[in-house]
Design an enzyme around this catalytic site. Structure first.
Site, mmCIF file in Angstrom:
data_model
loop_
_atom_site.group_PDB
_atom_site.id
_atom_site.type_symbol
_atom_site.label_atom_id
_atom_site.label_comp_id
_atom_site.label_asym_id
_atom_site.label_seq_id
_atom_site.Cartn_x
_atom_site.Cartn_y
_atom_site.Cartn_z
ATOM 1 N N LYS A 122 33.324 -43.953 11.598
ATOM 2 C CA LYS A 122 32.692 -43.055 10.549
ATOM 3 C C LYS A 122 31.450 -44.102 9.819
ATOM 4 O O LYS A 122 31.876 -45.137 9.273
ATOM 5 C CB LYS A 122 33.394 -42.523 9.348
ATOM 6 N N SER A 157 34.146 -33.883 6.344
ATOM 7 C CA SER A 157 32.963 -34.641 6.503
ATOM 8 C C SER A 157 32.861 -35.680 7.707
ATOM 9 O O SER A 157 31.799 -36.300 7.976
ATOM 10 C CB SER A 157 32.604 -35.626 4.976
ATOM 11 N N SER A 210 38.716 -34.225 4.948
ATOM 12 C CA SER A 210 37.726 -34.597 5.915
ATOM 13 C C SER A 210 37.970 -35.416 7.324
ATOM 14 O O SER A 210 37.169 -35.590 8.081
ATOM 15 C CB SER A 210 36.771 -35.517 5.254
#
Lengths: 488, 480, 110
Positions: free
Chosen positions: A76, A151, A175
Site C-alpha cells: 500500500k 482504504s 481498511s
C-alpha cells in the site's frame, strides 16, 4: 504462475521450478497488461523489482533464503519506501520520495521479498471506496463498475486481479477487511501493536495497524510471520513475542466457541449477504465449532465514537504537512499563514480536509470533554463488551460489511453513508483486537466477506479458523473474469 | 498609587542528555544547521517518538531536589499550533499529568532574609527549532537541530514580588540544577530560558491583576531589566486609568523594552490531548527511592552546613555553596589550611576576583585548592605576611611555582627575628624624634592612631618582611 | 441499508448548529484555507457529521476512564544514546526550499 498462492510460489522457488526473476517478470507483465482496468498501482519500478528478484535468486541459490525470499509483494502506498515515491494517495505527497523504509518494508526486504510496486489507496487512508485517491479510484476486478473498497483498495484489487500474489494494507477502521471482502480475498488486521507503525504515514495513531492481504489465510500467515515483531522505535509496538503463525493453521476446530453477536445480524444487513454468512457459520459448526449467540451492546456507538477519535488524531497527525520540509508547497506564498493554508487547501482532498476540520473541532476548547473525552470513555465500554464476550467464546464471527461492493460514485457525495460501510469493522480497531475477512460466497457475482474477530494477540487462532474454512470451501479460489484476460 | 508586582516564572531548562528526548539525535550545541535533525526531529511521515530514559531520570531528580510530589503515572500530550520551528505542528508536552507536582524551595536575599517560592509543577517536553531571521531573500531560515532537545519546564507560583527576588530565584534554581547535574545551566547557549508572567495590584489588594507574559528572557540581568521595564509600562497604563491587555510580549535587550509579539496575535487554542504515539509513563517507588538515595548534598543543605560546621556567616555560606565546584574548592582550601574563615575570605576575595578578571571557570583555575590552602597555612605560620601572600598568589596564578618556591625565590620570607626588627625600630624612633614626642604627649586614643605611623615606617624599611605582630609588640615596649 | 442497531445514527438528534464563522475559526486552527464558494457546503457536511456523533452525549459515562490506548499499555524507555547520523543532504534533497542547510519559509515577523 499468477494463479499460485504464496505458499505454492515459495515451494516452486525452493524446488527451482522457476526463479524469482520469472515470477516477478510475470507479475510485472500482468500489471502492464491489465492494471489499466483496475488502477490498482500508483508506482511500479520494474527495474528495481527485477534487481531485487535477481538478488533473491542468489539467496535462493546460496542457501541464505528465508520463507519469503523471491516472492513479489505489493505494498500500500502508505508504507515509506526508501528511494521510491510514497504518495499516500495524496497530492500532498505526490513528489515525496522518502529516504528511509518503514519497518515493515525493511523486514520484507531483509527477508528477500521483492517490492513489486505501491498500490492505490484512499487519500491518507481516509475512505471506504478508494475514490478519494489523488490518482483516481482503483476498481473492483469482479466488476470494474464497482468500488474495490477502501482504504486499501489498490492492494485488494491487485491481489484479486492476480497482479500480485499478496499485498500489505493498513486498517484504521476496516481498511484491510472491507476491501478484502469487496474483492473476494483474505485480509488480516492484527492486534494493535503487533506490527510496527514506524514509517507508515499516520492516520489515527491509536487505531492504525498494518496487515497482510492475500488470497488465502495460509498466505496471510506467511506474510504476518515477517511483519509481526516488536519494534523498539515504535512506543506502541507490543513486546509480546510474535509466533509462527503457520504452525497451528491445520489445528481442528473441535470445541471452538464462536460468538455470534446479534447486533451484527439485525435489520440493515443485506439479506443475501446474511445468508452467505449463515452458511459460513454452518460450515464452521460442521467442523466441530459451537456457535454461541451473544451481544455487543455498545455496537451502535462504534461509528460516532470512531468518527471523533480518528479525525481528532488525524487532524494533528496531518499538521506536519505544511510545505516546509517535504511534499507539496503552494506557489509563491505571500506570508507564513498563506504558505500553510494554501499548501493544505491545495494539497489535501475534500474528505481529508473534512476530517481534519471535524477533528480540530472535537479537540477545540469547550468541546474536548463533550467529544474527544466522551468518545474515549465510550471506547472503553466498547472494548469491555468484547472482553466480556471473550470470557465465553474464542472468536467472534459475523459479516465484514453490511452488503457487497457498491457502484463507483454511489456514495462519494454522501460521507455519512460511506462511513456506515465500516459499521461492523470499526469497533475492532477501537478495541485493538485482531480481525480478518475471508471470502464466504457471492451475491449477484459480488464477493461476500466473513469477518472473524479474535482476542488480543489471537492472530494464530483466527488464521487457523480461516484456514480450516478455506480447506473446506473454494470461495477464495474463484477468479474474476477480468483477471483471466491477458493471462501470461 | 503604590503597586505591588506579582511575578511567576516559567523556566525552560534543557536537560543534559546525550540524545534528544524522543529520538537518537545528538544534542550538542553549535552544530551546523540541521545536521542534528533526524527523520523524527524533522517530522518525516511515519516517524514516531520513543522516550529517553535519562530525561525521565533527570525530571525525577529535579522533583526530589525540590521536595515535590513525583507522579508515578504521567502522560504526554500534544500541544497543537503551527509554527515553522515546530515540525510536527504540535509540541509533545505534558498538560494534565506532569511528572513533577507541587514543590517549593527557599531563596536567600542579599539582606539575609529568605523567602519560600512555590513550584506549581515541572513537566517534560521537547524544545522547538530556531528561526533565523537574517535575510535569505526576505525569507526566514529554519534550523531544527534544537528541535527535540529535552526540556523541563519549571513553573513557579506567583510568589515572587520583585525583580531582585526573581533573580534570586533564578540563581537558586540554576545552582540547584547544576548541583543535580541535570543541566549545564548555560544561559548564553539557551540551556536555561525564562518566561516572566507579571501583573500589578495595589498594595494590600489580594486580587491578581491582568498579567502579561514576557517571552525568552535569557540572562539574570535581562530578567531584572525586563521586569523593571514592564513594571513601569503597566504602572503608567494603570495610573492613567487604562487596562492591561493579557498578551505575550517580547523583551528586546537592544532597546531595553518589551513589545507585543505579532506572531502570537492569533488567539491560540492548543487542543491538548493525550499523545497517542506515546503511552503513559509509569514509574515505581523503588525507582524513585533509588534516585533519592543518589542525590548529592544540595545548595541549601550545604549552606547551612557551612554555617554550622565552619562558623561562616550566612552570606559567605551562600556564596560558597552557590556552585558545587566552588563549594568543593572551598572545602579543600579550608581543610588544608585549617582556618575556614580565612579560607572563605581568600576564596571569595582573591580567587573569585582573579577568576572574574580572567573570565575563567574553576575547572580551568591554575591554582589548585590544595595549593591555595598551603599558601594560607604559610600566612598562619607567619612564614609570609598576608599582604605578601597576595603577591605570592598572583605569582602562583602566573604559573611560577608553588607557594614555598615563590616565597623563597622572591625573598618574601617574613622576618620575625626580634633582634633584626629591634634595630630597625630603633632607627625609625631616632629618625623621627618629633613624632615620638608628639606620641608621648598624646592621650591613649590619639596614641593608637599615631602608632600606625611608626609601624608603616618599620615595614617600609624592612621592605614589608617584618612580622607586623612583632613590630607592634616592640613599639609598644619602646614607646611606653 | 442501515443496520437496525445503528439507526439511532439518523434518528432525530438535534442538528448541532455550526455556523460559517465557527467553521472559519476551525479552518484557521487547522491551517486550511476554505474559499467562499466552498464554505457553505463544507459547513453543511460538517454539521451532518457533528449531528451523527452527537448521539454520544446520551450515553452515561460516569466513572468510566477514557481509553487512549486499546491495550492500556505503558511507555517503554530508550537508553540515552546517540544513534542518528547526520543525513541532512538526503533530507534536504526533498525539501521544497532549502539553502545553506536551512529550510526556508516566508519571513516570520515576531
Amino acid at each position: 504462475m499468477h494463479t499460485k498462492s504464496v505458499a505454492q510460489l515459495v515451494k516452486g522457488l525452493r524446488e527451482r521450478q522457476f526463479s524469482s526473476v520469472d515470477v516477478t517478470r510475470a507479475y510485472l507483465d500482468r500489471i502492464d497488461a491489465l492494471d489499466s482496468q483496475y488502477n490498482s498501482f500508483i508506482t511500479v519500478d520494474d527495474a528495481a523489482a527485477l534487481t531485487a528478484a535477481k538478488a533473491a535468486d542468489e539467496r535462493l541459490a546460496n542457501g541464505t533464503a528465508n520463507a519469503l525470499t523471491g516472492i513479489p509483494i505489493a505494498h500500500k502506498d502508505i508504507f515509506c519506501t526508501d528511494g521510491m515515491r510514497t504518495s499516500c494517495g495524496s497530492r500532498m505527497l505526490d513528489n515525496f520520495v522518502p529516504p528511509y523504509d518503514a519497518t515493515v518494508i525493511q523486514r520484507f526486504k531483509s527477508a528477500g521479498a521483492v517490492l513489486l510496486g505501491k498500490t492505490n489507496m484512499d487519500e491518507f487512508a481516509m475512505g471506504s471506496s478508494n475514490e478519494s485517491s489523488f490518482y483516481g479510484p482503483a476498481r473492483n476486478p469482479w466488476s470494474t463498475d464497482l468500488v474495490p473498497g477502501g482504504s486499501s483498495g489498490g492492494s485488494a484489487a491487485a491481489v484479486a486481479g492476480l497482479l500480485a500474489p499478496a499485498a500489505t494494507g493498513t486498517d484504521t477502521g476496516g481498511s484491510i477487511r472491507q476491501p478484502a471482502a469487496f474483492c473476494g480475498i483474505t485480509g488480516l488486521k492484527p492486534t494493535y501493536g503487533r506490527v510496527s507503525r514506524l514509517g507508515i504515514v499516520a492516520f489515527a495513531s491509536s487505531l492504525d495497524q498494518a496487515g497482510p492481504m492475500a488470497r488465502t489465510a495460509e498466505d496471510c500467515a506467511l506474510l504476518l510471520n515477517t511483519m509481526a515483531a516488536h519494534d523498539p522505535l515504535d512506543s506502541t509496538s507490543s513486546a509480546v513475542a510474535a509466533e509462527d503463525y503457520t504452525a497451528t493453521l491445520d489445528d481442528d476446530l473441535q470445541g471452538l466457541r464462536i460468538g455470534v453477536p446479534t447486533e451484527y445480524f439485525g435489520e440493515g444487513l443485506d439479506t443475501a449477504t446474511g445468508k452467505c454468512i449463515d452458511q459460513a457459520l454452518k460450515e464452521l459448526e460442521s467442523q466441530g465449532a459451537a456457535l454461541v449467540e451473544m451481544s455487543l451492546p455498545h455496537s451502535a456507538l462504534a461509528i460516532p465514537t470512531y468518527y471523533i477519535i480518528a479525525p481528532a488524531e488525524a487532524s494533528t497527525n496531518l499538521a506536519r504537512f505544511d510545505g516546509v520540509r517535504y511534499g507539496y508547497r503552494c506557489e509563491n506564498p505571500t506570508d507564513l499563514r498563506d504558505l500553510y493554508s494554501r499548501t493544505r487547501q491545495e494539497g489535501f482532498g475534500e474528505e481529508v480536509k473534512r476530517r481534519i476540520l471535524v477533528g480540530t473541532y472535537a479537540l477545540s476548547a469547550g468541546y474536548y470533554d463533550a467529544y474527544y473525552n466522551k468518545a474515549q470513555q465510550i471506547r472503553r465500554l466498547i472494548k469491555q463488551d468484547f472482553m466480556h464476550c471473550f470470557e465465553q467464546v474464542d472468536v467472534i464471527a459475523g459479516p465484514t460489511t453490511p452488503g457487497p461492493a457498491f457502484a463507483l460514485g454511489a456514495k462519494s457525495n454522501d460521507p455519512i453513508s460511506m462511513y456506515l460501510e465500516d459499521v461492523y469493522t470499526l469497533a475492532v480497531n477501537l478495541a485493538g483486537l485482531p480481525g480478518m475477512s475471508l471470502p464466504a460466497g457471492f451475491v449477484e457475482g459480488k464477493p461476500v466477506g466473513l469477518q472473524l474477530i479474535g482476542q488480543h494477540f489471537g492472530e494464530a487462532r483466527l488464521l487457523n479458523v480461516a484456514h480450516r474454512f478455506q480447506r473446506a470451501t473454494d470461495w477464495h479460489l474463484h477468479t474474476p473474469n477480468s483477471a483471466k484476460g491477458g493471462a501470461l | 498609587m503604590q503597586w505591588e508586582t506579582v511575578i511567576g516564572l516559567e523556566v525552560h531548562l534543557q536537560l543534559a542528555t546525550q540524545s534528544k528526548i524522543f529520538s537518537g539525535s545528538a544534542t550538542t550545541f553549535g552544530a551546523a544547521p540541521n545536521t542534528q535533525a533526524s527523520a523524527v526531529d524533522l517530522a518525516m511521515p511515519g516517524m514516531l517518538p520513543v522516550l529517553n530514559k535519562k530525561a525521565v531520570h533527570y525530571a525525577v531528580k529535579f522533583g526530589l531536589g525540590i521536595g515535590a510530589q513525583i507522579s508515578t503515572r504521567s502522560v504526554f500530550d500534544r500541544k497543537n499550533y503551527f509554527y515553522p520551528d515546530l515540525p510536527k505542528g504540535y509540541q509533545i508536552s505534558q498538560f494534565e499529568a506532569p511528572i513533577v507536582g507541587k514543590g517549593s524551595f527557599e531563596i536567600l536575599m542579599d539582606d539575609g532574609s529568605s523567602r519560600t517560592i512555590g513550584i506549581t509543577r515541572a513537566h517534560l517536553e521537547e524544545d522547538a527549532g530556531k528561526s533565523l531571521h537574517e535575510d535569505f531573500n526576505n525569507q526566514t531560515g529554519i534550523d531544527l537541530n534544537r528541535a527535540g532537545t529535552p526540556l523541563l519546564e519549571i513553573v513557579s507560583e506567583p510568589d515572587i514580588r520583585s525583580a531582585a527576588e526573581a533573580v534570586a530565584y533564578l540563581k537558586a534554581l540554576h545552582s540547584l540544577v547544576t548541583y543535580l547535574g541535570i543541566s549545564d545551566g548555560n544561559m548564553a547557549e539557551g540551556s536555561m530560558r525564562c518566561d516572566v508572567n507579571i501583573s500589578l495590584r495595589p498594595i494590600g489588594s489580594a486580587a491578581l491583576g491582568t498579567r502579561t507574559e514576557i517571552k525568552n528572557v535569557n540572562s539574570f540581568r535581562f530578567v531584572e531589566k525586563a521586569i523593571h521595564h514592564e513594571f513601569q509600562r503597566q504602572a503608567e497604563i494603570l495610573e492613567d486609568g487604562g487596562k492591561i491587555t493579557q498578551e505575550t510580549r517580547l523583551y528586546d535587550a537592544d532597546r531595553d523594552e518589551t513589545r507585543s509579539m505579532r506572531s502570537k496575535e492569533v488567539a491560540n487554542d492548543y487542543r491538548y490531548f493525550p499523545e497517542p504515539d506515546l503511552l503513559p509513563v509509569v514509574i515505581d517507588n523503588t525507582y524513585i527511592e533509588s534516585i533519592r538515595q543518589s542525590l548529592p548534598e544540595l545548595p541549601a543543605g550545604k549552606r547551612s552546613r557551612f554555617t554550622s560546621q565552619y562558623g561562616l556567616g550566612l552570606y559567605d555560606a551562600d556564596v560558597l555553596s552557590s556552585s558545587q565546584p566552588l563549594a568543593d574548592y572551598f572545602e579543600v582550601v579550608a581543610g588544608v589550611c585549617g582556618d575556614a574563615k580565612i579560607a572563605a575570605n581568600w576564596v571569595q576575595g582573591e580567587l573569585l576576583g582573579q577568576l572574574n578578571r580572567a573570565g575563567g571557570t574553576l575547572a580551568k583555575c591554575p591554582v589548585s585548592a590544595a595549593a591555595l590552602g598551603h599558601l594560607i597555612s604559610r600566612i598562619l605560620d607567619n612564614t609570609v605576611s598576608g599582604k605578601m601572600a597576595k603577591q605570592v598568589f598572583e605569582a602562583m596564578w602566573a604559573g611560577e611555582g608553588d607557594a614555598d618556591e615563590i616565597i623563597k625565590a622572591r625573598g618574601f620570607l617574613q622576618v620575625s627575628d626580634t633582634g633584626a626588627i629591634d634595630a630597625i625600630v630603633d632607627d625609625v624612633l631616632s629618625a623621627n624624634a618629633a613624632q615620638v614626642q608628639q606620641y608621648l604627649d598624646a592621650d591613649d586614643a590619639k596614641r593608637k592612631k599615631l602608632v600606625g605611623f611608626f609601624v608603616g615606617q618599620v615595614m617600609k624599611l624592612s621592605k614589608g618582611k617584618a612580622n607586623p605582630q612583632v613590630v607592634n609588640e616592640l613599639l609598644a615596649k619602646k614607646l611606653a | 441499508m442501515i443496520p437496525a442497531p445503528f439507526k439511532a445514527v439518523f434518528n432525530g438528534y438535534m442538528t448541532m448548529a455550526i455556523e460559517h464563522g465557527e467553521i472559519e475559526k476551525i479552518a484557521e486552527l487547522s491551517g486550511i484555507r476554505i474559499s467562499d464558494e466552498e464554505i457553505g457546503q463544507v459547513t453543511e457536511r460538517i454539521a451532518e457529521i457533528l449531528q451523527m456523533v452527537d448521539q454520544l452525549q446520551a450515553v452515561d459515562t460516569h466513572n468510566i476512564e477514557p481509553m487512549a490506548n486499546p491495550l492500556d499499555a505503558i511507555q517503554r524507555l530508550r537508553p540515552d544514546e546517540v544513534t542518528e547520523a547526520n543525513r541532512r543532504d538526503a533530507f534536504q534533497a526533498i525539501a521544497p526550499a532549502a539553502e545553506n542547510g536551512l529550510y526556508l519559509v516566508p519571513k516570520v515577523i515576531e
